[in-house]
Design a protein around this motif. Structure first.
Motif, PDB file in Angstrom:
ATOM      1  N   GLU A 291     -72.846 -78.346  87.310  1.00  0.00           N
ATOM      2  CA  GLU A 291     -71.646 -79.076  87.129  1.00  0.00           C
ATOM      3  C   GLU A 291     -72.007 -80.641  86.510  1.00  0.00           C
ATOM      4  O   GLU A 291     -71.319 -80.885  85.496  1.00  0.00           O
ATOM      5  CB  GLU A 291     -70.720 -79.105  88.446  1.00  0.00           C
ATOM      6  CG  GLU A 291     -70.191 -77.696  88.944  1.00  0.00           C
ATOM      7  CD  GLU A 291     -69.283 -77.868  90.090  1.00  0.00           C
ATOM      8  OE1 GLU A 291     -69.404 -79.038  90.756  1.00  0.00           O
ATOM      9  OE2 GLU A 291     -68.601 -76.613  90.071  1.00  0.00           O
ATOM     10  N   ALA A 292     -72.853 -81.265  87.306  1.00  0.00           N
ATOM     11  CA  ALA A 292     -73.215 -82.432  86.796  1.00  0.00           C
ATOM     12  C   ALA A 292     -73.672 -82.543  85.543  1.00  0.00           C
ATOM     13  O   ALA A 292     -73.508 -83.423  84.570  1.00  0.00           O
ATOM     14  CB  ALA A 292     -74.088 -83.098  87.926  1.00  0.00           C
ATOM     15  N   ASN A 293     -74.707 -81.478  85.152  1.00  0.00           N
ATOM     16  CA  ASN A 293     -75.284 -81.343  83.973  1.00  0.00           C
ATOM     17  C   ASN A 293     -74.226 -80.933  82.761  1.00  0.00           C
ATOM     18  O   ASN A 293     -74.379 -81.393  81.675  1.00  0.00           O
ATOM     19  CB  ASN A 293     -76.457 -80.214  83.806  1.00  0.00           C
ATOM     20  CG  ASN A 293     -77.625 -80.469  84.889  1.00  0.00           C
ATOM     21  OD1 ASN A 293     -77.843 -81.720  84.678  1.00  0.00           O
ATOM     22  ND2 ASN A 293     -78.371 -79.540  85.175  1.00  0.00           N
ATOM     23  N   ALA A 294     -73.265 -80.026  83.054  1.00  0.00           N
ATOM     24  CA  ALA A 294     -72.556 -79.849  82.215  1.00  0.00           C
ATOM     25  C   ALA A 294     -71.241 -80.766  81.580  1.00  0.00           C
ATOM     26  O   ALA A 294     -70.938 -81.081  80.604  1.00  0.00           O
ATOM     27  CB  ALA A 294     -71.375 -78.581  82.784  1.00  0.00           C
ATOM     28  N   GLU A 296     -72.389 -84.153  81.865  1.00  0.00           N
ATOM     29  CA  GLU A 296     -73.359 -85.125  81.389  1.00  0.00           C
ATOM     30  C   GLU A 296     -73.317 -84.358  79.631  1.00  0.00           C
ATOM     31  O   GLU A 296     -73.021 -85.248  78.705  1.00  0.00           O
ATOM     32  CB  GLU A 296     -74.671 -85.145  81.665  1.00  0.00           C
ATOM     33  CG  GLU A 296     -75.524 -86.339  80.999  1.00  0.00           C
ATOM     34  CD  GLU A 296     -76.892 -86.194  81.629  1.00  0.00           C
ATOM     35  OE1 GLU A 296     -77.663 -86.770  81.081  1.00  0.00           O
ATOM     36  OE2 GLU A 296     -76.968 -85.740  82.858  1.00  0.00           O
ATOM     37  N   GLU A 297     -73.379 -83.290  79.318  1.00  0.00           N
ATOM     38  CA  GLU A 297     -73.488 -82.780  78.139  1.00  0.00           C
ATOM     39  C   GLU A 297     -72.084 -82.823  77.325  1.00  0.00           C
ATOM     40  O   GLU A 297     -71.965 -83.249  76.127  1.00  0.00           O
ATOM     41  CB  GLU A 297     -73.674 -81.338  78.025  1.00  0.00           C
ATOM     42  CG  GLU A 297     -75.025 -80.779  78.431  1.00  0.00           C
ATOM     43  CD  GLU A 297     -75.399 -79.356  78.960  1.00  0.00           C
ATOM     44  OE1 GLU A 297     -74.237 -78.573  78.367  1.00  0.00           O
ATOM     45  OE2 GLU A 297     -76.405 -78.882  79.067  1.00  0.00           O
ATOM     46  N   VAL A 298     -71.107 -82.845  78.036  1.00  0.00           N
ATOM     47  CA  VAL A 298     -69.580 -83.092  77.375  1.00  0.00           C
ATOM     48  C   VAL A 298     -69.617 -84.715  77.094  1.00  0.00           C
ATOM     49  O   VAL A 298     -69.031 -84.789  75.755  1.00  0.00           O
ATOM     50  CB  VAL A 298     -68.426 -82.811  78.453  1.00  0.00           C
ATOM     51  CG1 VAL A 298     -66.908 -83.344  77.865  1.00  0.00           C
ATOM     52  CG2 VAL A 298     -68.433 -81.201  78.644  1.00  0.00           C
ATOM     53  N   GLU A 299     -70.126 -85.465  77.915  1.00  0.00           N
ATOM     54  CA  GLU A 299     -69.924 -86.672  77.656  1.00  0.00           C
ATOM     55  C   GLU A 299     -70.865 -87.416  76.314  1.00  0.00           C
ATOM     56  O   GLU A 299     -70.495 -88.222  75.833  1.00  0.00           O
ATOM     57  CB  GLU A 299     -70.449 -87.735  79.038  1.00  0.00           C
ATOM     58  CG  GLU A 299     -69.529 -87.475  80.223  1.00  0.00           C
ATOM     59  CD  GLU A 299     -69.875 -88.344  81.455  1.00  0.00           C
ATOM     60  OE1 GLU A 299     -71.172 -88.722  81.355  1.00  0.00           O
ATOM     61  OE2 GLU A 299     -69.190 -88.350  82.136  1.00  0.00           O
ATOM     62  N   VAL A 300     -72.060 -86.699  76.407  1.00  0.00           N
ATOM     63  CA  VAL A 300     -72.835 -86.782  75.039  1.00  0.00           C
ATOM     64  C   VAL A 300     -72.231 -86.413  73.918  1.00  0.00           C
ATOM     65  O   VAL A 300     -72.325 -87.203  72.831  1.00  0.00           O
ATOM     66  CB  VAL A 300     -74.279 -86.203  75.446  1.00  0.00           C
ATOM     67  CG1 VAL A 300     -75.103 -86.207  74.082  1.00  0.00           C
ATOM     68  CG2 VAL A 300     -75.028 -86.751  76.642  1.00  0.00           C
ATOM     69  N   ALA A 301     -71.637 -85.108  73.901  1.00  0.00           N
ATOM     70  CA  ALA A 301     -70.894 -84.774  72.904  1.00  0.00           C
ATOM     71  C   ALA A 301     -69.750 -85.609  72.349  1.00  0.00           C
ATOM     72  O   ALA A 301     -69.604 -85.733  71.155  1.00  0.00           O
ATOM     73  CB  ALA A 301     -70.472 -83.022  73.050  1.00  0.00           C
ATOM     74  N   ASN A 302     -69.178 -86.066  73.247  1.00  0.00           N
ATOM     75  CA  ASN A 302     -67.985 -86.926  73.021  1.00  0.00           C
ATOM     76  C   ASN A 302     -68.520 -88.348  72.291  1.00  0.00           C
ATOM     77  O   ASN A 302     -67.745 -88.660  71.367  1.00  0.00           O
ATOM     78  CB  ASN A 302     -66.999 -87.113  74.304  1.00  0.00           C
ATOM     79  CG  ASN A 302     -66.399 -85.950  74.741  1.00  0.00           C
ATOM     80  OD1 ASN A 302     -66.234 -84.976  73.995  1.00  0.00           O
ATOM     81  ND2 ASN A 302     -65.901 -86.165  75.979  1.00  0.00           N
ATOM     82  N   GLU A 303     -69.536 -88.906  72.900  1.00  0.00           N
ATOM     83  CA  GLU A 303     -69.949 -89.968  72.205  1.00  0.00           C
ATOM     84  C   GLU A 303     -70.462 -89.727  70.835  1.00  0.00           C
ATOM     85  O   GLU A 303     -70.366 -90.640  70.031  1.00  0.00           O
ATOM     86  CB  GLU A 303     -71.241 -90.396  72.975  1.00  0.00           C
ATOM     87  CG  GLU A 303     -70.839 -90.994  74.451  1.00  0.00           C
ATOM     88  CD  GLU A 303     -72.044 -91.334  75.262  1.00  0.00           C
ATOM     89  OE1 GLU A 303     -73.088 -91.433  74.750  1.00  0.00           O
ATOM     90  OE2 GLU A 303     -71.862 -91.824  76.510  1.00  0.00           O
ATOM     91  N   GLN A 304     -71.031 -88.636  70.556  1.00  0.00           N
ATOM     92  CA  GLN A 304     -71.694 -88.335  69.018  1.00  0.00           C
ATOM     93  C   GLN A 304     -70.601 -87.927  68.106  1.00  0.00           C
ATOM     94  O   GLN A 304     -70.567 -88.099  66.797  1.00  0.00           O
ATOM     95  CB  GLN A 304     -72.570 -87.119  69.234  1.00  0.00           C
ATOM     96  CG  GLN A 304     -73.943 -87.430  70.118  1.00  0.00           C
ATOM     97  CD  GLN A 304     -74.904 -86.363  70.361  1.00  0.00           C
ATOM     98  OE1 GLN A 304     -74.309 -85.239  69.819  1.00  0.00           O
ATOM     99  NE2 GLN A 304     -76.030 -86.607  70.737  1.00  0.00           N
TER     100      GLN A 304
END
Length: 305
Positions: A291-294, A296-304
């Motif tokens: 859940e933490a990795n998922a 983090e991936e969402v946050e990175v995608a939102n930043e990009q």
């Protein structure tokens, strides 16, 4: 060349982590010795005031370890000791594991006693262990103050588990986790923990307990998880017995037998559930990690985006 340098750097990192972990053990034993020197120089008797020593040593060395960890922490470095908040299912699983671990060790001693009848050296080792853990074997019970019995129970149940968890699951395992895989780190810290107990019969079960405590600590990311198991183990294994022998619990022989029988039933009822509890803790840990990795991936995608 770069690959060779990377391998060399990795090897140096592992060696450095191992040295720091070993130094943590040396530091722990040095603080123990320091506490003993203070205790005896103040004129206390190691037999008559064993409870006072256990309690005061546990608190003093815990404070010294926390000070060491604090002053050696590098800027920007994560915490060496994990203290994540635990939820109710985790607490329930931890209690089950604590009771189950006691049962597994009881089975180990049953096996050791059986083997000792066949092998004289094992019998001698078991006898030495029983003498070593038996409080007041060198003096009559009545010369020990009642308040010292109280401190003895508090020491073995709270103070000693606290200092040993800070040292081995906090400092030692924390250093190893920086360079080694979780499994290797847990096993190595368990070996450090077991070997330090010195007495052969005790070393074997201490390694086993150290690995279990390390695994629980890793799954919960909280020193309070392994501390709780350690406290339950020491209380059921030594605390209750000491309370009855010292008269802190006023029960007759029948009452003592009933308490011991009840404790034995509780332990062995938790024998198999403890295995499932430890497995479920791993499942919860992996779920939390996923859940933490998922997230983090969402946050990175939102930043990009």
């Amino acid at each position: 060349m770069n690959e060779a340098n990377a391998k060399s750097s990795k090897l140096i990192g592992k060696g450095s982590a191992l040295i720091r972990a070993a130094f943590g053990v040396v530091l722990f034993t040095s603080f123990q010795y320091f506490a003993q020197v203070i205790f005896y120089n103040l004129g206390f008797d190691g037999v008559r005031n064993e409870g006072l020593f256990n309690f005061s040593y546990g608190i003093l060395v815990s404070v010294l370890l926390l000070i060491y960890i604090r002053i050696t922490k590098k800027p920007g470095e994560g915490n060496l000791i994990y203290r994540d908040k635990m939820n109710i299912p985790q607490w329930v699983l931890v209690v089950i594991i604590g009771l189950g671990m006691l049962a597994w060790v009881s089975l180990y001693f049953d096996l050791a006693h059986y083997i000792s009848e066949l092998m004289p050296k094992v019998k001698q080792s078991v006898s030495e262990y029983q003498t070593h853990v038996g409080r007041s074997s060198e003096t009559k019970q009545f010369v020990i103050p009642k308040w010292d019995h109280v401190l003895y129970v508090l020491g073995v149940t709270l103070a000693i588990p606290l200092v040993e968890e800070l040292a081995f699951r906090g400092l030692v395992l924390g250093e190893l986790r920086k360079q080694f895989s979780p499994a290797v780190s847990i096993i190595m810290s368990g070996l450090f923990f077991g070997v330090l107990h010195v007495q052969p019969v005790q070393v074997i079960y201490a390694v086993f307990c150290g690995v279990i405590l390390g695994a629980v600590y890793y799954c919960c990311d909280s020193i309070w998880a392994s501390f709780t198991i350690h406290a339950i183990f020491n209380f059921m294994g030594s605390g209750v017995s000491q309370m009855m022998k010292s008269g802190l619990i006023g029960v007759g022989e029948k009452g003592k037998n009933a308490i011991y029988t009840g404790m034995t039933y509780i332990e062995f009822i938790m024998l198999l559930p403890s295995i499932f509890a430890l497995t479920f803790l791993f499942v919860l840990h992996n779920k939390k990690k996923a859940e933490a990795n998922a997230k983090e991936e969402v946050e990175v995608a939102n930043e990009q985006a």
